[in-house]
Design a protein around this motif. Sequence first.
Motif, PDB file in Angstrom:
ATOM      1  N   LEU A 267       1.900   6.671  -2.121  1.00 29.83           N
ATOM      2  CA  LEU A 267       2.857   5.586  -2.311  1.00 29.83           C
ATOM      3  C   LEU A 267       2.436   4.341  -1.534  1.00 29.83           C
ATOM      4  CD1 LEU A 267       5.487   4.569  -3.470  1.00 29.83           C
ATOM      5  CD2 LEU A 267       6.723   5.750  -1.652  1.00 29.83           C
ATOM      6  N   GLN A 268       1.864   4.526  -0.343  1.00 27.06           N
ATOM      7  CA  GLN A 268       1.353   3.391   0.424  1.00 27.06           C
ATOM      8  C   GLN A 268       0.253   2.672  -0.344  1.00 27.06           C
ATOM      9  OE1 GLN A 268      -1.126   4.369   3.744  1.00 27.06           O
ATOM     10  NE2 GLN A 268      -0.591   2.533   4.904  1.00 27.06           N
TER      11      GLN A 268
ATOM     12  N   GLY B 152       9.677  -0.223  -8.713  1.00 22.71           N
ATOM     13  CA  GLY B 152       9.863   0.303 -10.058  1.00 22.71           C
ATOM     14  C   GLY B 152       9.151   1.615 -10.279  1.00 22.71           C
ATOM     15  N   HIS B 153       7.946   1.547 -10.867  1.00 21.75           N
ATOM     16  CA  HIS B 153       7.234   2.782 -11.199  1.00 21.75           C
ATOM     17  C   HIS B 153       6.861   3.599  -9.967  1.00 21.75           C
ATOM     18  CE1 HIS B 153       3.952  -0.045 -10.306  1.00 21.75           C
ATOM     19  NE2 HIS B 153       3.235   1.026 -10.002  1.00 21.75           N
ATOM     20  N   GLU B 154       6.833   2.971  -8.790  1.00 25.21           N
ATOM     21  CA  GLU B 154       6.509   3.721  -7.571  1.00 25.21           C
ATOM     22  C   GLU B 154       7.534   4.815  -7.292  1.00 25.21           C
ATOM     23  OE1 GLU B 154       4.966  -0.484  -7.172  1.00 25.21           O
ATOM     24  OE2 GLU B 154       6.903   0.438  -7.642  1.00 25.21           O
ATOM     25  N   ARG B 155       8.765   4.606  -7.759  1.00 30.49           N
ATOM     26  CA  ARG B 155       9.841   5.559  -7.472  1.00 30.49           C
ATOM     27  C   ARG B 155       9.568   6.934  -8.070  1.00 30.49           C
ATOM     28  NH1 ARG B 155      15.323   3.831  -9.404  1.00 30.49           N
ATOM     29  NH2 ARG B 155      15.937   5.571  -8.065  1.00 30.49           N
ATOM     30  N   PHE B 156       9.058   6.988  -9.285  1.00 26.73           N
ATOM     31  CA  PHE B 156       8.831   8.281  -9.935  1.00 26.73           C
ATOM     32  C   PHE B 156       7.363   8.682  -9.959  1.00 26.73           C
ATOM     33  CE2 PHE B 156       8.976   5.051 -13.317  1.00 26.73           C
ATOM     34  CZ  PHE B 156       7.773   5.254 -13.966  1.00 26.73           C
ATOM     35  N   LEU B 157       6.456   7.737  -9.687  1.00 23.13           N
ATOM     36  CA  LEU B 157       5.038   8.066  -9.750  1.00 23.13           C
ATOM     37  C   LEU B 157       4.578   8.819  -8.504  1.00 23.13           C
ATOM     38  CD1 LEU B 157       2.883   7.580 -11.873  1.00 23.13           C
ATOM     39  CD2 LEU B 157       2.141   5.561 -10.607  1.00 23.13           C
TER      40      LEU B 157
ATOM     41  N   ILE C 284      10.750   4.368   1.340  1.00 21.18           N
ATOM     42  CA  ILE C 284      10.944   4.401  -0.114  1.00 21.18           C
ATOM     43  C   ILE C 284      10.899   5.837  -0.619  1.00 21.18           C
ATOM     44  CG2 ILE C 284       9.924   3.732  -2.317  1.00 21.18           C
ATOM     45  CD1 ILE C 284       8.998   1.145  -0.990  1.00 21.18           C
ATOM     46  N   LYS C 285       9.964   6.622  -0.094  1.00 22.11           N
ATOM     47  CA  LYS C 285       9.849   8.016  -0.511  1.00 22.11           C
ATOM     48  C   LYS C 285      11.137   8.778  -0.234  1.00 22.11           C
ATOM     49  CE  LYS C 285       8.084  11.058   2.162  1.00 22.11           C
ATOM     50  NZ  LYS C 285       7.199  11.887   3.023  1.00 22.11           N
TER      51      LYS C 285
ATOM     52  N   LEU D 109       1.155  -6.513   3.626  1.00 25.13           N
ATOM     53  CA  LEU D 109       1.638  -5.747   4.765  1.00 25.13           C
ATOM     54  C   LEU D 109       0.465  -5.189   5.549  1.00 25.13           C
ATOM     55  CD1 LEU D 109       4.520  -3.650   3.134  1.00 25.13           C
ATOM     56  CD2 LEU D 109       4.800  -5.594   4.664  1.00 25.13           C
ATOM     57  N   SER D 110       0.682  -5.021   6.854  1.00 25.29           N
ATOM     58  CA  SER D 110      -0.303  -4.350   7.686  1.00 25.29           C
ATOM     59  C   SER D 110      -0.279  -2.857   7.371  1.00 25.29           C
ATOM     60  CB  SER D 110       0.009  -4.567   9.165  1.00 25.29           C
ATOM     61  OG  SER D 110       1.248  -3.963   9.503  1.00 25.29           O
ATOM     62  N   PRO D 111      -1.325  -2.112   7.725  1.00 25.13           N
ATOM     63  CA  PRO D 111      -1.328  -0.661   7.446  1.00 25.13           C
ATOM     64  C   PRO D 111      -0.123   0.057   8.045  1.00 25.13           C
ATOM     65  CG  PRO D 111      -3.535  -1.396   8.033  1.00 25.13           C
ATOM     66  CD  PRO D 111      -2.633  -2.566   8.255  1.00 25.13           C
ATOM     67  N   GLU D 112       0.290  -0.336   9.277  1.00 29.19           N
ATOM     68  CA  GLU D 112       1.431   0.325   9.910  1.00 29.19           C
ATOM     69  C   GLU D 112       2.719   0.032   9.162  1.00 29.19           C
ATOM     70  OE1 GLU D 112      -0.708  -1.585  11.466  1.00 29.19           O
ATOM     71  OE2 GLU D 112      -1.855  -0.186  12.715  1.00 29.19           O
ATOM     72  N   ASP D 113       2.930  -1.256   8.775  1.00 28.41           N
ATOM     73  CA  ASP D 113       4.155  -1.619   8.071  1.00 28.41           C
ATOM     74  C   ASP D 113       4.205  -1.017   6.670  1.00 28.41           C
ATOM     75  OD1 ASP D 113       4.976  -3.069  10.255  1.00 28.41           O
ATOM     76  OD2 ASP D 113       4.194  -4.985   9.510  1.00 28.41           O
ATOM     77  N   SER D 114       3.057  -0.979   6.000  1.00 26.16           N
ATOM     78  CA  SER D 114       3.047  -0.406   4.655  1.00 26.16           C
ATOM     79  C   SER D 114       3.304   1.098   4.696  1.00 26.16           C
ATOM     80  CB  SER D 114       1.716  -0.700   3.966  1.00 26.16           C
ATOM     81  OG  SER D 114       0.637  -0.103   4.682  1.00 26.16           O
ATOM     82  N   MET D 115       2.827   1.765   5.743  1.00 24.31           N
ATOM     83  CA  MET D 115       3.096   3.187   5.885  1.00 24.31           C
ATOM     84  C   MET D 115       4.581   3.451   6.114  1.00 24.31           C
ATOM     85  SD  MET D 115       2.115   6.325   5.961  1.00 24.31           S
ATOM     86  CE  MET D 115       0.346   6.355   6.132  1.00 24.31           C
ATOM     87  N   GLU D 116       5.208   2.655   6.968  1.00 21.95           N
ATOM     88  CA  GLU D 116       6.639   2.815   7.227  1.00 21.95           C
ATOM     89  C   GLU D 116       7.453   2.505   5.972  1.00 21.95           C
ATOM     90  OE1 GLU D 116      10.223   3.569   9.133  1.00 21.95           O
ATOM     91  OE2 GLU D 116       8.164   4.114   9.611  1.00 21.95           O
ATOM     92  N   ALA D 117       7.064   1.456   5.241  1.00 26.31           N
ATOM     93  CA  ALA D 117       7.761   1.131   3.999  1.00 26.31           C
ATOM     94  C   ALA D 117       7.616   2.255   2.978  1.00 26.31           C
ATOM     95  CB  ALA D 117       7.227  -0.184   3.427  1.00 26.31           C
ATOM     96  N   ALA D 118       6.428   2.832   2.866  1.00 31.18           N
ATOM     97  CA  ALA D 118       6.209   3.938   1.938  1.00 31.18           C
ATOM     98  C   ALA D 118       7.054   5.144   2.306  1.00 31.18           C
ATOM     99  CB  ALA D 118       4.728   4.304   1.904  1.00 31.18           C
TER     100      ALA D 118
END
Length: 386
Positions: A175-176, A239-244, A199-200, A187-196
């Motif tokens: 997801l990240q 969007g598609h990240e939710r089910f993918l 969302i998950k 996003l930075s790697p740390e922020d994108s990981m937390e966001a992922a």
Amino acid sequence: MGYAGNSSPQFVIPTTIATRPKDDFDFYIGDEAQQASKTHSLHYPIRHGQVESWDLMESYWQHCFFRHLRCDPEEHAVLLTEPPLNAPENREFTAEIMFESFNVPQLYIGVQAVLALAASWMDARATDKTDNPLTGCVVDSGDGVTHIIPVVDGYAIGSAIKHVPLAGREVTLFLQQLLRDRPDIKLSPEDSMEAARRIKEDQCYVCPDLPREFLKLDQDPSKIVQAFELGNGTKLDVGHERFLAPELFFNPEMSGNGSFTTPLPTLVDDVIQACPIDCRRGLYRNIVLSGGSTMFKDFGKRMQRDLKSIVEERLSYTSNLDAVNKSAVPQVNVVAHQNQRYAVWCGGSLFASMDSFPAYCHTKAEYEEFGPSICRQSRVFGSLLC
């Protein structure tokens, strides 16, 4: 971690330790360790369910006893759990630390799959009470590894157990990557990981059919797309990240990792087919989900539908399915229950609160007389654990 008899754990912290080189007193554990990742080195004493560093694990247990539970381990019986196919030597190392470092009076090391079955039995909606509560196939998926364990009358069939290197951490990383591929997100790697991760846990779900879900997204995005706010206040549409992302369990080839391409329902069917033929009906009838990575919405429905299709397809190869007696078709039932996220802990809490629990524990006196090898014996089932 928590106390026996409670319905949920008191504390849930990551098995993470942050240390500095050549400084044994400057370290952090759990959530504090993740916050100190910029100034300290992160270590994970448990990887894929197995303890890799016993010194760090002892520090972790010490932190749990005295910092969180605030109890004296010398005054309490302790129940710990172990993953399937755990080496007997690991069980002995655990006994040495508990009896010698913490001086616990009693110790019991439980099999996670059996405790997960007990947790599903606690939920009145989970299964028919006429079934055997200690027979079922446990699909336990946490952050680092997914185990599929068939249990018959309380015995885990070791020859049929499978472990899959695909779990919550791989879903978060996938997801990240989906988020970082979007041009509108910086996003930075740390922020994108937390966001992922957020969302998950909050927005992802399992769809019944991937092509149809993409078609639905194209025709009416408002039914799928949801707003999400990042830590810095930036808002984006997901969007598609939710089910993918959770689709990895059913189409693992999407991750690009060629080492593992078998869908989870196929693995569950393979595990049950590897068991003795007289046990298979009971295993199909009680497939229990356990662990946080099985908490996606409609995960159980998708698993049951795909698994039922596999069983019917196999029957159609041997005979005309329409002509087969309905009683010959095994009933496939995937159990999703309210104790699912902490199923193993809830099962352990139930077992440790029973009046007969002390009789099944290994005592400090037995350890001093016979040594750590006592933990190779299961007093519940009267057999060797090896």
